[in-house]
Design a protein around this motif. Sequence first.
Motif, PDB file in Angstrom:
ATOM      1  N   ARG A  26      60.486  47.071  31.868  1.00  0.00           N
ATOM      2  CA  ARG A  26      59.055  47.256  31.683  1.00  0.00           C
ATOM      3  C   ARG A  26      58.704  47.094  30.216  1.00  0.00           C
ATOM      4  NH1 ARG A  26      59.770  53.049  34.011  1.00  0.00           N
ATOM      5  NH2 ARG A  26      61.616  51.949  34.739  1.00  0.00           N
ATOM      6  N   SER A  27      57.425  47.041  29.958  1.00  0.00           N
ATOM      7  CA  SER A  27      56.930  47.037  28.582  1.00  0.00           C
ATOM      8  C   SER A  27      56.244  48.372  28.342  1.00  0.00           C
ATOM      9  CB  SER A  27      55.944  45.887  28.378  1.00  0.00           C
ATOM     10  OG  SER A  27      55.308  45.975  27.118  1.00  0.00           O
ATOM     11  N   VAL A  28      56.441  48.945  27.169  1.00  0.00           N
ATOM     12  CA  VAL A  28      55.854  50.247  26.855  1.00  0.00           C
ATOM     13  C   VAL A  28      55.100  50.173  25.534  1.00  0.00           C
ATOM     14  CG1 VAL A  28      57.615  51.542  28.122  1.00  0.00           C
ATOM     15  CG2 VAL A  28      57.955  51.050  25.689  1.00  0.00           C
ATOM     16  N   LEU A  29      54.218  51.133  25.354  1.00  0.00           N
ATOM     17  CA  LEU A  29      53.420  51.248  24.146  1.00  0.00           C
ATOM     18  C   LEU A  29      53.861  52.492  23.402  1.00  0.00           C
ATOM     19  CD1 LEU A  29      50.889  49.802  22.824  1.00  0.00           C
ATOM     20  CD2 LEU A  29      49.531  51.602  23.886  1.00  0.00           C
ATOM     21  N   ILE A  30      54.238  52.348  22.140  1.00  0.00           N
ATOM     22  CA  ILE A  30      54.689  53.487  21.346  1.00  0.00           C
ATOM     23  C   ILE A  30      53.527  54.463  21.144  1.00  0.00           C
ATOM     24  CG2 ILE A  30      55.678  54.221  19.143  1.00  0.00           C
ATOM     25  CD1 ILE A  30      57.588  52.608  20.849  1.00  0.00           C
ATOM     26  N   GLY A  31      53.771  55.726  21.435  1.00  0.00           N
ATOM     27  CA  GLY A  31      52.727  56.733  21.341  1.00  0.00           C
ATOM     28  C   GLY A  31      52.335  57.049  19.912  1.00  0.00           C
ATOM     29  N   GLY A  32      51.135  57.596  19.744  1.00  0.00           N
ATOM     30  CA  GLY A  32      50.654  58.011  18.426  1.00  0.00           C
ATOM     31  C   GLY A  32      51.428  59.195  17.889  1.00  0.00           C
ATOM     32  N   THR A  94      54.054  54.951  26.706  1.00  0.00           N
ATOM     33  CA  THR A  94      53.239  54.731  27.898  1.00  0.00           C
ATOM     34  C   THR A  94      53.563  53.360  28.479  1.00  0.00           C
ATOM     35  OG1 THR A  94      51.432  56.082  27.010  1.00  0.00           O
ATOM     36  CG2 THR A  94      50.877  54.523  28.762  1.00  0.00           C
ATOM     37  N   VAL A  95      53.724  53.291  29.784  1.00  0.00           N
ATOM     38  CA  VAL A  95      53.940  51.989  30.412  1.00  0.00           C
ATOM     39  C   VAL A  95      52.696  51.129  30.203  1.00  0.00           C
ATOM     40  CG1 VAL A  95      54.301  50.771  32.586  1.00  0.00           C
ATOM     41  CG2 VAL A  95      55.529  52.903  32.141  1.00  0.00           C
ATOM     42  N   PHE A  96      52.887  49.986  29.583  1.00  0.00           N
ATOM     43  CA  PHE A  96      51.759  49.106  29.290  1.00  0.00           C
ATOM     44  C   PHE A  96      52.279  47.690  29.084  1.00  0.00           C
ATOM     45  CE2 PHE A  96      48.726  46.884  26.680  1.00  0.00           C
ATOM     46  CZ  PHE A  96      47.518  47.271  27.218  1.00  0.00           C
ATOM     47  N   PRO A  97      51.721  46.698  29.756  1.00  0.00           N
ATOM     48  CA  PRO A  97      50.602  46.788  30.695  1.00  0.00           C
ATOM     49  C   PRO A  97      51.058  47.265  32.062  1.00  0.00           C
ATOM     50  CG  PRO A  97      51.348  44.539  30.510  1.00  0.00           C
ATOM     51  CD  PRO A  97      52.154  45.313  29.514  1.00  0.00           C
ATOM     52  N   LYS A 135      60.328  52.563  40.685  1.00  0.00           N
ATOM     53  CA  LYS A 135      59.254  51.780  40.070  1.00  0.00           C
ATOM     54  C   LYS A 135      59.801  50.571  39.306  1.00  0.00           C
ATOM     55  CE  LYS A 135      55.762  55.408  39.743  1.00  0.00           C
ATOM     56  NZ  LYS A 135      54.910  54.821  40.776  1.00  0.00           N
ATOM     57  N   LEU A 136      60.829  49.958  39.869  1.00  0.00           N
ATOM     58  CA  LEU A 136      61.419  48.800  39.217  1.00  0.00           C
ATOM     59  C   LEU A 136      61.240  47.525  40.040  1.00  0.00           C
ATOM     60  CD1 LEU A 136      64.814  50.399  38.104  1.00  0.00           C
ATOM     61  CD2 LEU A 136      62.699  50.224  36.795  1.00  0.00           C
ATOM     62  N   LYS A 137      60.949  47.673  41.334  1.00  0.00           N
ATOM     63  CA  LYS A 137      60.852  46.506  42.200  1.00  0.00           C
ATOM     64  C   LYS A 137      59.610  46.610  43.085  1.00  0.00           C
ATOM     65  CE  LYS A 137      65.868  45.764  42.432  1.00  0.00           C
ATOM     66  NZ  LYS A 137      65.861  44.488  41.696  1.00  0.00           N
ATOM     67  N   TRP A 138      59.190  45.450  43.581  1.00  0.00           N
ATOM     68  CA  TRP A 138      58.060  45.389  44.507  1.00  0.00           C
ATOM     69  C   TRP A 138      58.591  44.990  45.873  1.00  0.00           C
ATOM     70  CZ3 TRP A 138      55.740  40.808  46.722  1.00  0.00           C
ATOM     71  CH2 TRP A 138      54.565  41.085  47.446  1.00  0.00           C
ATOM     72  N   ILE A 139      58.148  45.687  46.905  1.00  0.00           N
ATOM     73  CA  ILE A 139      58.582  45.409  48.267  1.00  0.00           C
ATOM     74  C   ILE A 139      57.534  44.526  48.929  1.00  0.00           C
ATOM     75  CG2 ILE A 139      59.225  46.418  50.487  1.00  0.00           C
ATOM     76  CD1 ILE A 139      59.970  48.976  49.026  1.00  0.00           C
ATOM     77  N   ASP A 140      57.935  43.313  49.308  1.00  0.00           N
ATOM     78  CA  ASP A 140      56.972  42.371  49.898  1.00  0.00           C
ATOM     79  C   ASP A 140      56.729  42.701  51.370  1.00  0.00           C
ATOM     80  OD1 ASP A 140      59.131  41.401  51.328  1.00  0.00           O
ATOM     81  OD2 ASP A 140      59.332  39.556  50.174  1.00  0.00           O
ATOM     82  N   ASP A 141      55.921  41.874  52.019  1.00  0.00           N
ATOM     83  CA  ASP A 141      55.528  42.137  53.407  1.00  0.00           C
ATOM     84  C   ASP A 141      56.708  42.075  54.356  1.00  0.00           C
ATOM     85  OD1 ASP A 141      52.953  42.391  52.507  1.00  0.00           O
ATOM     86  OD2 ASP A 141      52.411  40.305  52.956  1.00  0.00           O
ATOM     87  N   ASN A 142      57.778  41.408  53.964  1.00  0.00           N
ATOM     88  CA  ASN A 142      58.970  41.303  54.807  1.00  0.00           C
ATOM     89  C   ASN A 142      60.005  42.374  54.499  1.00  0.00           C
ATOM     90  OD1 ASN A 142      57.996  38.974  56.143  1.00  0.00           O
ATOM     91  ND2 ASN A 142      58.672  37.697  54.422  1.00  0.00           N
ATOM     92  N   THR A 147      62.256  41.755  42.112  1.00  0.00           N
ATOM     93  CA  THR A 147      62.150  42.214  40.722  1.00  0.00           C
ATOM     94  C   THR A 147      60.838  41.717  40.117  1.00  0.00           C
ATOM     95  OG1 THR A 147      63.351  40.265  39.935  1.00  0.00           O
ATOM     96  CG2 THR A 147      64.638  42.263  40.376  1.00  0.00           C
ATOM     97  N   VAL A 148      60.337  42.454  39.149  1.00  0.00           N
ATOM     98  CA  VAL A 148      59.053  42.134  38.532  1.00  0.00           C
ATOM     99  C   VAL A 148      59.196  42.134  37.020  1.00  0.00           C
ATOM    100  CG1 VAL A 148      57.670  43.052  40.435  1.00  0.00           C
ATOM    101  CG2 VAL A 148      58.360  44.562  38.553  1.00  0.00           C
ATOM    102  N   THR A 149      58.257  41.467  36.365  1.00  0.00           N
ATOM    103  CA  THR A 149      58.210  41.372  34.910  1.00  0.00           C
ATOM    104  C   THR A 149      56.790  41.711  34.450  1.00  0.00           C
ATOM    105  OG1 THR A 149      59.887  39.629  34.902  1.00  0.00           O
ATOM    106  CG2 THR A 149      58.536  39.872  32.907  1.00  0.00           C
ATOM    107  N   PRO A 150      56.638  42.478  33.380  1.00  0.00           N
ATOM    108  CA  PRO A 150      55.283  42.771  32.892  1.00  0.00           C
ATOM    109  C   PRO A 150      54.541  41.483  32.553  1.00  0.00           C
ATOM    110  CG  PRO A 150      56.885  44.175  31.811  1.00  0.00           C
ATOM    111  CD  PRO A 150      57.667  43.151  32.581  1.00  0.00           C
ATOM    112  N   ILE A 151      53.263  41.431  32.899  1.00  0.00           N
ATOM    113  CA  ILE A 151      52.480  40.246  32.601  1.00  0.00           C
ATOM    114  C   ILE A 151      52.386  40.047  31.097  1.00  0.00           C
ATOM    115  CG2 ILE A 151      50.207  41.377  32.531  1.00  0.00           C
ATOM    116  CD1 ILE A 151      49.211  38.913  34.216  1.00  0.00           C
ATOM    117  N   ARG A 152      52.321  38.803  30.682  1.00  0.00           N
ATOM    118  CA  ARG A 152      52.387  38.498  29.249  1.00  0.00           C
ATOM    119  C   ARG A 152      51.087  38.754  28.511  1.00  0.00           C
ATOM    120  NH1 ARG A 152      53.614  32.586  28.700  1.00  0.00           N
ATOM    121  NH2 ARG A 152      52.666  32.442  30.775  1.00  0.00           N
ATOM    122  N   PHE A 153      49.972  38.921  29.240  1.00  0.00           N
ATOM    123  CA  PHE A 153      48.674  38.917  28.578  1.00  0.00           C
ATOM    124  C   PHE A 153      47.964  40.259  28.725  1.00  0.00           C
ATOM    125  CE2 PHE A 153      49.646  34.717  30.351  1.00  0.00           C
ATOM    126  CZ  PHE A 153      49.761  33.999  29.171  1.00  0.00           C
TER     127      PHE A 153
END
Length: 633
Positions: A26-32, A94-97, A135-142, A147-153
């Motif tokens: 995942r991608s995370v945001l460093i807290g204040g 914080t998990v972001f995005p 919270k590491l994988k997405w289960i599809d309809d089947n 596996t998933v990757t944080p979106i780049r934008f």
Amino acid sequence: MSRTTQRIGQLITTFGPGAMVDLPTRSVLIGGLDRWEMRDGTFRVIEEDRLAARLEAMLKAAGRLDEARHLSLRTPPLLEDQPGTKAPPGVQVTVFPIWFVVDAEDGGPQDNAEDANRERRRRLVKWGDLDPSGKLKWIDDNGRKRTVTPIRFVGACEKGHLQDIDWRWVVHGQDHCREPLWMVEKGTSADPRDVSIRCDCGRSLSLDQLFAPGRLGPCKGERPWLDTPDPAGCNKALRLLTRTATNAYFAQIATVISLPAASDELAQRVQANLSRLQECDSAAEIGVARKVVPELKAALEGWSNQEVWDEVQRQITQATQNLSRSPKLAEFDVFACGRPHIGEDTRQARLFAETLSRVTWDPDSDPICSGIQALIAVHRLREVSCLYGFTRFEAARTAFDDELEDIQLKVDGAPLSSDLDWLPAVEQFGEGLFFHFDPASVADWLVRTGTQERAARLSAAYRTWALSRDIDPLRLPGVVYTMIHSLSHALMSEIALVCGYPANALKERVYALESLSQPGRFDKCGLLIYTATSGTQGTLGGVVAQHRMIVPIFRRAFERLHVCSNDPICSDHDPGTTLDDRALQGAACHGCLLVSETSCEARNQYLDRAFLVDTLASGGSAFFEHAWQRTTS
């Protein structure tokens, strides 16, 4: 989840509050700073009253620090200081995005072998849609786990605010649709026109459309690293930001070289505990603090409360008076004082330097070093760097005279905490060489016709570049800074070959200070080339030992600069024909003057080897011109 560790220096320079960090899943945001675990015993207070006082004044003027508070400098949480089995301190993230892209294409990974020009669809899912067991994988309809990757934008604005892009709103506007979203790619390039967001309802848009002003909607002033939105709101529009791009986070860092500590014992002990003692409002409160804090009681044993109070007030007054002086000015005055020994040669000393006799480093009075008035061997120095904010999209301009005002471009510095009373800092120890330039030689060089013509050409380019970014061109550095800065890069490249340290371990500090009484006269010019690390490795003597080889080092450096491997393209470069950062460079490229950005205090800007030696395209503007000609004839 196991804890991820970072070097404390990285939390100051690269991964401070508000920075996005890629972890394996995942991608995370460093807290204040409010979310840093700063329990007693998990950090050290760094005493550097010059830096703390200047930052305190600047942050109060900017409204980021309460007027009644005193600012202290602290290390980030230290892992090694934790006793027993107690949970080590850390920095909350914080998990972001929260939007992710499924790694496998629609239809399964077997489709990857098809023609690269076909469209490839990958499902867009949110953090809450992932497998709750980890919270590491997405289960599809089947029922298959993907596996998933944080979106780049992500979306951000010029004030440093940051938020997830509402992809459903971007695609559908005010229309509500719950059909699956897909990232559709074609071709093999990263061109935004080849990537689109598509909904099963039939609507879609390409990423290049998101660069249109206002297309992502207004900024909501969100600051997820602080958990609270900006109370002042935001009047900016969101801009598309690639979270892993270099323009996603630029740390605002202030750095000083520590000066010799106070001479008498009481002053030294007060200075070492000043951040605690300055919270007291009277001699009586000093007495209370000594009873409550065992460290203060032991450190101040033998002095009365009134004596300690008087010394605290003296040091606070002195620090306040120094606010009107650039930190570099105070450092220059110490290095260039001419005393045989500067500071004390002890293990605890913050600074120990030696003004070398000319016969030691230039026994033959070689003309190639005629512009150097003195050479100072800095056997031990202490560098303190402090993070006080950050920007996005564009780096805040380097303060060349080390003034710490929050000078803006088209971006604003973002705060590190919603309730600030301390800043993260790191101290490093090292060694180096200080070159004191002869003021008369600098003055003679400035009035040469060739120098003035070259300076006018660069100044015009600087001015055009500055006005295109709404910067006051009068605050840009002059040709003296450019000349010394260029020499610094040339010398660092040569010293790195023989000193035993890697090239990116060397640093620079350029002193090009204009006279206050005589504008246009630069009577305090110097250059510090040094190395510094958090341990003792920076004081092994590899740089200082090169003082006996300075003349050959100068000669080899000028030989390399005379003809660059990229000539004539490099020497022919006209900074006035561009509005990007190359407008801040004359004859300079990766083949001659550019160095690692960790070594440069100005991000490889304001360089021109034509100020050092004659090039194929320019002559008459070199500071070492006559010395070079006599040496090579």
